[in-house]
Write an enzyme that holds these catalytic residues in place. Structure first.
Site, mmCIF file in Angstrom:
data_model
loop_
_atom_site.group_PDB
_atom_site.id
_atom_site.type_symbol
_atom_site.label_atom_id
_atom_site.label_comp_id
_atom_site.label_asym_id
_atom_site.label_seq_id
_atom_site.Cartn_x
_atom_site.Cartn_y
_atom_site.Cartn_z
ATOM 1 N N GLU A 140 0.494 -3.181 -25.074
ATOM 2 C CA GLU A 140 0.444 -1.734 -24.691
ATOM 3 C C GLU A 140 0.118 -1.563 -23.222
ATOM 4 O OE1 GLU A 140 -1.140 -3.160 -27.299
ATOM 5 O OE2 GLU A 140 0.503 -2.596 -28.632
ATOM 6 N N ASP A 189 2.531 -9.586 -28.618
ATOM 7 C CA ASP A 189 1.512 -8.693 -29.173
ATOM 8 C C ASP A 189 0.659 -8.134 -28.035
ATOM 9 O OD1 ASP A 189 -0.068 -7.469 -31.143
ATOM 10 O OD2 ASP A 189 -1.352 -9.224 -31.390
ATOM 11 N N ASP A 209 -1.146 -2.279 -36.775
ATOM 12 C CA ASP A 209 -2.212 -2.636 -37.714
ATOM 13 C C ASP A 209 -2.455 -1.553 -38.753
ATOM 14 O OD1 ASP A 209 -2.404 -4.906 -36.233
ATOM 15 O OD2 ASP A 209 -4.148 -4.228 -35.075
HETATM 16 O O1 MIG Z 1 -6.541 -7.941 -31.632
HETATM 17 O O2 MIG Z 1 -2.993 -11.760 -33.006
HETATM 18 O O3 MIG Z 1 -1.322 -6.207 -34.392
HETATM 19 O O4 MIG Z 1 -0.564 -8.276 -36.066
HETATM 20 O O5 MIG Z 1 -2.242 -10.528 -36.204
HETATM 21 C C1 MIG Z 1 -5.686 -8.260 -32.677
HETATM 22 C C2 MIG Z 1 -3.867 -11.206 -33.925
HETATM 23 C C3 MIG Z 1 -4.490 -9.010 -32.188
HETATM 24 C C4 MIG Z 1 -2.979 -7.575 -33.392
HETATM 25 C C5 MIG Z 1 -1.695 -7.537 -34.120
HETATM 26 C C6 MIG Z 1 -1.780 -8.332 -35.379
HETATM 27 C C7 MIG Z 1 -2.142 -9.759 -35.041
HETATM 28 C C8 MIG Z 1 -3.471 -9.789 -34.281
HETATM 29 N N1 MIG Z 1 -3.349 -8.951 -33.090
#
Ligand code: MIG
Length: 843
Positions: A414, A411, A528
């Site tokens: 980017e 996650d 999201d």
């Molecule tokens: O700043 O890990 O898109 O699916 O649950 C949020 C927590 C960080 C973003 C992801 C989301 C995930 C969440 N993450």
């Protein structure tokens, strides 16, 4: 404090002000030469252009701002595929240089000024420059401008929260943590600079092979042309000829296909931010089993971490992960763990220290390590473009595998950096400051060094002899260049690490960011989203465009990530994703519980039925996953992909095909209990439940009560299903039904295939597989099995849409005694033995 914000705001504005320098035309051709089937043209502007055929149906055009080209290096290409540039013939007239391949597809280069036209083998002009290519040596910009027909439509571009068809839109590619995005927000998390053009049944595709920030004006500033380019690097694009299928096949051949994932990963994956402590994880798993709602996996989101230190368990919440996973495994559950690319700045944290000592973090120009704010507070960012970092990071999964974790979620890659240290200012939430500064430096796979650049996946570094060592080094290995591939290289580190650590298992990796080629390493989801009907409706065009962009393993957060869905919205979302490659309900931290039983009856039962339906179709879905690995063909498809000659499919953004035999039309409006369904010209379709027939080329208003997902089978097709199982581990024990969609035209032959293997490991690449093919003609169905693997047996044949009981049926010549005919459902069902071959029927 205030000063800090002001500075930031100024920086943000500064980045919006375009460089005023003039963009310059590439000018006239002054000379050209042909070398190894690549034609290089020098121009009056000092820029140079290369034209070649990448394969027989793919033209490649490159433009460099100088007389030479960068050495070829790509994160997008799949280097495990051997390639040869096809031979070309070059012909010159006064005005033109004509470069053709032996099939007679050709590129016609006008000399004064240099302008390009591309013709297919039938001499149809596929694509042409509307003005010469252009560049700006000061700002770094490069650009191509193409003519556009009035009615030319565009698709693709991967993950975009934009209308289904991309004509008239302006598109930017710059991977962005786009929390709270809505229709129109651009860019999002992934960058896929690849699109299709469709016009009156003619098609071509273009891939802009450039990892900088890229832009596409698809007829927005003027309807009779479109343009694309980038703010750095070379202009390097591929033009794919042929049908949409051809285009995708060649694009997938270039950027790679998705390796077959483990079978469990196409089951139901339950997620939320976050299930903790471990007792809650157990409770959720138990919740599925006790309610008999099928599921295969459960996610462990960031709250497992100790102070958000990546990889490190908080022992207060998860005292014994290994025991937890053992117990989950006994219940038929796998667990999937989240990892982030940023590492907490903490001298006492091993991973931080090792990375710091070895120089594994991205650095500022002055050599200092960059630090930014994320979940863990002050953090540094691993440089995944460094092969050493990837190796090392990939190895860190050892501990997790030993703990019994089965899948991994990358996650924030980017990468996402919270805009300011102290707090999150909403005004800046979408500013450029949400990621690394463009000038931080990357290794870029030893970019510029004369070392073997590309490793064959899992093998030794490939000997890179054919690359000329005399080519100039690229100028920049900075974040401007590598931002868009950062996330993909993290996913690659994960995937390749897992391949090494557990060579007998297929990795399951889920990534949020990506670039062309991400499919070689990971599944992706649409980030999201929100629990609104708008988002549900948006998910279908988003996912379909991703699918044709070479990214097959996809889904949206079912139920919506932020906010709370109404029970009806949740149910319709579950239904809409029954056939999506990735099936993953998810929820944000502050949102209410969204497990499929949280909405009470009748919703729990309806949700269960929908999830059961997914499990019934797994043999069909799995076959499509396998087919994708072989040919690159997408699992879910927009109607136009299969029916490009039917113009009415061009705007159908609320239905989709699964393979070519199933059409799904989910309800995505509140209160709606019937909907219009368009059936494409060329095939007829039957309602899966009622057997009712719908003629292609028409729109029908069809009842879709809350409990019903509209699913249609293509007439003539033969589709495998299985009885409901609670998880994929139970599939071996159940048998397959072949569903014949009745009404095949006399003289027509339909061949379908079912792929079977162990669902894990790589035995299927040798002889541990079986393929069952069926040949369906009017009045007969023959079954042919090849391969040694003892997969699920075919036990039943069901015909869907039967008018009456047949007068006679035979299996391999023997009369069938027991024909089960259900008049109401218009179905017949017979039982067969494992090796029966030929079923015949007389009305
Ligand atoms: O700043 O890990 O898109 O699916 O649950 C949020 C927590 C960080 C973003 C992801 C989301 C995930 C969440 N993450």
């Amino acid at each position: 404090m205030l000063r800090k914000y002001l500075l930031l705001i100024c920086l943000v504005f500064a980045s919006f002000i375009q460089s005023k320098a003039e963009i310059q035309s590439v000018g006239n051709v002054v000379s050209f030469e042909k070398k190894a089937n690549v034609v290089t043209l020098q121009t009056s502007s000092g820029a140079s252009v290369q034209v070649s055929f990448f394969d027989l149906e793919t033209v490649r055009v490159r433009m460099s701002k100088s007389a030479t080209f960068e050495r070829e290096f790509s994160y997008a290409f799949d280097y495990s595929v051997e390639r040869k540039t096809p031979t070309v013939k070059v012909l010159q007239t006064n005005a033109e240089i004509i470069i053709s391949n032996y099939k007679n597809a050709k590129v016609v280069v006008n000399k004064n000024p240099l302008m390009i036209q591309i013709f297919d083998e039938n001499n149809y002009r596929v694509n042409s420059d509307s003005s010469p290519m252009a560049f700006d040596r000061d700002s770094g910009e490069v650009r191509a401008v193409k003519s556009r027909h009035n009615l030319e439509t565009f698709y693709g571009f991967g993950e975009k929260a934009l209308p289904f068809s991309r004509d008239g839109q302006y598109i930017t590619n710059w991977n962005t943590d786009a929390y709270g995005y809505v229709l129109g927000t651009d860019p999002l998390y992934q960058s896929i600079p690849f699109f299709y053009s469709l016009f009156e049944g003619k098609s071509y595709g273009i891939f802009l092979h450039n990892t900088y920030r890229t832009f596409f004006d698809m007829g927005k500033s003027s309807p009779d042309r479109y343009s694309f380019g980038s703010n750095g690097g070379e202009l390097d694009y591929f033009v794919f000829l042929g049908s949409p299928k051809n285009i995708l096949e060649n694009y997938a051949n270039l950027t790679g296909k998705m390796p077959l994932p483990p079978l469990w990963s196409i089951g139901n994956q339950q997620c939320r931010f976050s299930y903790f402590p471990e007792s809650r994880v157990r409770e959720i798993a138990e919740g599925f089993r006790s309610r008999k709602i099928p599921a295969d996996a459960i996610y462990i989101d960031i709250d497992y971490m100790d102070g958000f230190r990546v990889f490190i368990w908080d022992k207060a919440k998860f005292p014994n992960p290994k025991k937890l996973n053992e117990d989950l495994a006994k219940m038929g559950f796998k667990s999937i763990l989240i990892l982030n690319p940023a590492v907490k700045v903490d001298e006492k944290f091993d991973i931080y220290r090792t990375a710091k000592e070895n120089g594994y973090f991205v650095k500022r120009r002055d050599g200092s390590t960059f630090e930014g704010n994320v979940w863990a507070g002050k953090s540094s960012f691993l440089d995944f473009t460094n092969p050493k970092v990837r190796d090392w990071f990939g190895g860190l999964y050892r501990q997790n595998l030993d703990d019994g974790i089965s899948g991994f979620w990358n996650d924030m890659n980017e990468p996402s950096v919270f805009p300011v240290w102290e707090t999150n200012i909403p005004a800046l939430a979408n500013s450029a400051a949400k990621t690394l500064p463009v000038e931080v430096e990357h290794n870029g796979d030893n970019f510029g060094l004369e070392k073997p650049l590309v490793r064959k996946i899992y093998g030794n570094p490939r000997n890179d002899k054919q690359r000329s060592p005399n080519r100039p080094k690229p100028v920049e290995a900075n974040h401007a260049r590598f931002h868009n591939v950062y996330g993909m290289q993290m996913a690659r580190a994960t995937f390749e690490g897992l391949r090494k650590l557990e060579p007998d298992k297929r990795p399951f990796v889920l990534s949020r960011a990506g670039f062309s080629g991400i499919q070689r390493f990971a599944a992706v989801w649409t980030g999201d989203n929100s629990a609104t009907w708008d988002h549900l409706r948006l998910s279908i065009p988003m996912l379909l465009n991703m699918s044709v962009s070479g990214i097959p393993f996809i889904g949206s957060d079912i139920g919506g990530y932020s906010g709370n869905p109404t029970p009806e919205l949740y149910t319709r979302w579950i239904q809409s994703h029954v056939f999506m490659p990735l099936f993953r309900p998810h929820s944000e931290k502050d949102a209410a519980n969204k497990e499929p039983w949280e909405f009470g009856e009748p919703f729990t039962s309806i949700n269960r039925t929908a999830i059961e339906m997914r499990y019934q179709f797994l043999p069909y879905l799995y076959t499509l996953f396998h087919e994708q690995e072989k040919t690159g063909s997408p699992i879910v498809r927009p109607l136009w992909f299969e029916y490009p000659n039917d113009r009415r499919t061009y705007l159908t953004d609320d239905e989709y095909l699964v393979g070519k035999d199933i059409l799904v039309a989910p309800v995505m409006r509140e209160g709606e209990r019937k909907r219009n369904v368009y059936f494409p010209v060329g095939d007829d379709w039957r309602d899966w439940q009622t057997g009712d027939i719908y003629k292609g080329g028409n729109t029908f208003l069809i009842d879709a009560p809350l409990e019903k997902l509209l699913v249609f089978g293509r007439v003539g097709s033969v589709i495998p299903t299985q009885p409901v199982v609670q998880h994929t581990g139970e599939m071996q024990d159940v048998e397959i039904t072949l569903n014949v969609i009745v009404g095949i035209a006399a003289g027509k032959v339909e061949v379908a295939k079912i792929w079977q293997d162990r669902g894990e490991g790589y035995g299927y690449k040798l002889n541990d597989w079986r393929e069952i093919s069926t040949t369906h003609k009017a009045g007969s169905l023959s079954i042919n099995r090849i391969g040694d693997y003892k997969g699920q047996k075919i036990k039943f044949i069901e015909a869907i849409g039967v008018g009456g009981k047949p007068s006679e049926m035979r299996i391999d010549g023997k009369l069938v005694e027991n024909i089960n005919f259900d008049e109401k459902l218009k179905r017949i069902r017979i039982e067969i033995n494992e090796y029966d071959k030929e079923i015949t029927l007389r009305r």
